[in-house]
Scaffold this motif. Structure first.
Motif, PDB file in Angstrom:
ATOM      1  N   TYR A  43      -5.632   7.429  -4.297  1.00 17.19           N
ATOM      2  CA  TYR A  43      -6.063   6.171  -4.916  1.00 17.19           C
ATOM      3  C   TYR A  43      -7.174   5.588  -4.034  1.00 17.19           C
ATOM      4  N   HIS A  44      -8.364   6.122  -4.196  1.00 19.46           N
ATOM      5  CA  HIS A  44      -9.461   5.840  -3.273  1.00 19.46           C
ATOM      6  C   HIS A  44      -9.992   4.412  -3.315  1.00 19.46           C
ATOM      7  N   PHE A  45      -9.712   3.700  -4.398  1.00 13.65           N
ATOM      8  CA  PHE A  45     -10.151   2.312  -4.461  1.00 13.65           C
ATOM      9  C   PHE A  45      -9.043   1.329  -4.115  1.00 13.65           C
ATOM     10  N   ALA A  46      -7.899   1.810  -3.649  1.00  9.28           N
ATOM     11  CA  ALA A  46      -6.811   0.908  -3.253  1.00  9.28           C
ATOM     12  C   ALA A  46      -7.383  -0.121  -2.275  1.00  9.28           C
ATOM     13  N   PHE A  47      -6.936  -1.370  -2.434  1.00  8.52           N
ATOM     14  CA  PHE A  47      -7.492  -2.439  -1.602  1.00  8.52           C
ATOM     15  C   PHE A  47      -6.430  -3.513  -1.399  1.00  8.52           C
ATOM     16  N   SER A  48      -6.255  -3.921  -0.151  1.00  9.36           N
ATOM     17  CA  SER A  48      -5.263  -4.955   0.134  1.00  9.36           C
ATOM     18  C   SER A  48      -5.930  -6.315   0.296  1.00  9.36           C
ATOM     19  N   LEU A  49      -5.187  -7.328  -0.060  1.00  7.39           N
ATOM     20  CA  LEU A  49      -5.593  -8.713   0.161  1.00  7.39           C
ATOM     21  C   LEU A  49      -4.540  -9.352   1.042  1.00  7.39           C
ATOM     22  N   SER A  50      -4.973  -9.904   2.155  1.00  5.56           N
ATOM     23  CA  SER A  50      -4.045 -10.552   3.074  1.00  5.56           C
ATOM     24  C   SER A  50      -4.852 -11.345   4.088  1.00  5.56           C
ATOM     25  N   ASP A  51      -4.378 -12.506   4.431  1.00  3.18           N
ATOM     26  CA  ASP A  51      -5.056 -13.282   5.479  1.00  3.18           C
ATOM     27  C   ASP A  51      -5.198 -12.429   6.730  1.00  3.18           C
ATOM     28  N   CYS A  52      -6.399 -12.320   7.236  1.00  2.14           N
ATOM     29  CA  CYS A  52      -6.658 -11.482   8.411  1.00  2.14           C
ATOM     30  C   CYS A  52      -6.111 -12.152   9.679  1.00  2.14           C
ATOM     31  N   THR A  53      -5.412 -11.361  10.472  1.00  4.24           N
ATOM     32  CA  THR A  53      -4.870 -11.842  11.751  1.00  4.24           C
ATOM     33  C   THR A  53      -5.142 -10.836  12.862  1.00  4.24           C
ATOM     34  N   LEU A  54      -6.161 -10.020  12.673  1.00  4.26           N
ATOM     35  CA  LEU A  54      -6.398  -8.931  13.618  1.00  4.26           C
ATOM     36  C   LEU A  54      -6.799  -9.416  15.007  1.00  4.26           C
ATOM     37  N   CYS A  55      -7.525 -10.497  15.070  1.00  5.54           N
ATOM     38  CA  CYS A  55      -7.996 -11.006  16.365  1.00  5.54           C
ATOM     39  C   CYS A  55      -7.424 -12.402  16.617  1.00  5.54           C
ATOM     40  N   LYS A  56      -7.210 -12.706  17.871  1.00  6.34           N
ATOM     41  CA  LYS A  56      -6.684 -14.033  18.209  1.00  6.34           C
ATOM     42  C   LYS A  56      -7.654 -15.110  17.742  1.00  6.34           C
ATOM     43  N   GLU A  57      -8.938 -14.858  17.923  1.00  6.96           N
ATOM     44  CA  GLU A  57      -9.985 -15.743  17.429  1.00  6.96           C
ATOM     45  C   GLU A  57     -11.040 -14.883  16.749  1.00  6.96           C
ATOM     46  N   CYS A  58     -11.398 -15.229  15.530  1.00  6.74           N
ATOM     47  CA  CYS A  58     -12.391 -14.451  14.793  1.00  6.74           C
ATOM     48  C   CYS A  58     -13.752 -14.564  15.484  1.00  6.74           C
ATOM     49  N   SER A  59     -14.428 -13.439  15.607  1.00  7.84           N
ATOM     50  CA  SER A  59     -15.746 -13.406  16.242  1.00  7.84           C
ATOM     51  C   SER A  59     -16.789 -14.182  15.448  1.00  7.84           C
ATOM     52  N   HIS A  60     -16.495 -14.476  14.189  1.00  7.54           N
ATOM     53  CA  HIS A  60     -17.428 -15.246  13.351  1.00  7.54           C
ATOM     54  C   HIS A  60     -17.710 -16.624  13.964  1.00  7.54           C
TER      55      HIS A  60
ATOM     56  N   ALA B 147      -2.056   4.374   2.885  1.00 14.84           N
ATOM     57  CA  ALA B 147      -1.204   5.402   2.273  1.00 14.84           C
ATOM     58  C   ALA B 147      -1.655   5.688   0.842  1.00 14.84           C
ATOM     59  N   CYS B 148      -1.987   4.641   0.108  1.00 13.95           N
ATOM     60  CA  CYS B 148      -2.483   4.826  -1.264  1.00 13.95           C
ATOM     61  C   CYS B 148      -3.772   5.643  -1.255  1.00 13.95           C
ATOM     62  N   PHE B 149      -4.672   5.315  -0.348  1.00 11.24           N
ATOM     63  CA  PHE B 149      -5.937   6.048  -0.238  1.00 11.24           C
ATOM     64  C   PHE B 149      -5.672   7.526   0.034  1.00 11.24           C
ATOM     65  N   LEU B 150      -4.785   7.801   0.982  1.00 12.61           N
ATOM     66  CA  LEU B 150      -4.470   9.190   1.321  1.00 12.61           C
ATOM     67  C   LEU B 150      -3.788   9.923   0.172  1.00 12.61           C
ATOM     68  N   ASP B 151      -3.129   9.169  -0.723  1.00 17.08           N
ATOM     69  CA  ASP B 151      -2.491   9.751  -1.904  1.00 17.08           C
ATOM     70  C   ASP B 151      -3.469   9.937  -3.065  1.00 17.08           C
TER      71      ASP B 151
END
Length: 167
Positions: free
Chosen positions: A97-114, A91-95
């Motif tokens: 603020y093109h460098f807006a950046f979030s910090l949060s522990d990633c939970t997108l995948c059940k197991e990280c592909s790394h 939302a910030c980017f669309l407003d």
């Protein structure tokens, strides 16, 4: 500027949300020691900068010092913390603020592909956690009046914090 994003955080499910000035963020390179020697997930995620990034903790501090501030949000659910902080970043980017950046522990995948030596499946949304770039989360959120304590038993409430840095 931040009122819109604070309201959005609460509407989306944040337990609490506060604005911060960049000087409120406490960087301490000792935080990395806790990652290296104590984090069961160390080295198992693409979002652990010590695994993926050539940047030092000092370089992260320099990069983030270019922001004016942002918002910090508290949650009882790690997945909500990650998804909502990303939505606010967007939302910030669309407003504008093109460098807006979030910090949060990633939970997108059940197991990280790394773990399997594979590329990140969702690199556009994956974000590192506060502590993985050298932010002392305890000092930062406590000085802003937010609750954060070490969970001493399995019954203790866990607080997950995310932030969106805004130019």
């Amino acid at each position: 500027m931040h009122k819109k994003y604070l309201a959005m955080a609460k509407e989306l499910g944040a337990k609490n949300a506060v604005a911060f000035d960049i000087d409120d963020i406490v960087f301490d390179p000792r935080v990395v020691l806790k990652c290296l020697f104590g984090c069961a997930d160390y080295g198992k995620s693409h979002t652990c900068p010590n695994q993926k990034s050539p940047l030092s903790m000092a370089q992260y501090e320099e990069i983030f010092s270019r922001y004016k501030g942002g918002i910090i949000m508290g949650f009882n659910d790690k997945k909500a913390s990650q998804s909502i902080s990303y939505e606010i970043e967007r939302a910030c980017f669309l407003d504008g603020y093109h460098f807006a950046f979030s910090l949060s522990d990633c939970t997108l995948c059940k197991e990280c592909s790394h773990v399997h030596g594979e590329a990140c499946r969702i690199p556009a949304k994956a974000r590192p956690a506060f502590h993985s770039i050298g932010v002392d989360v305890f000092k930062t959120v406590n000085q802003l009046g937010l609750p954060l304590a070490v969970a001493k038993t399995h019954d203790d409430e866990i607080n997950w914090y995310s932030a969106v840095f805004i130019e």
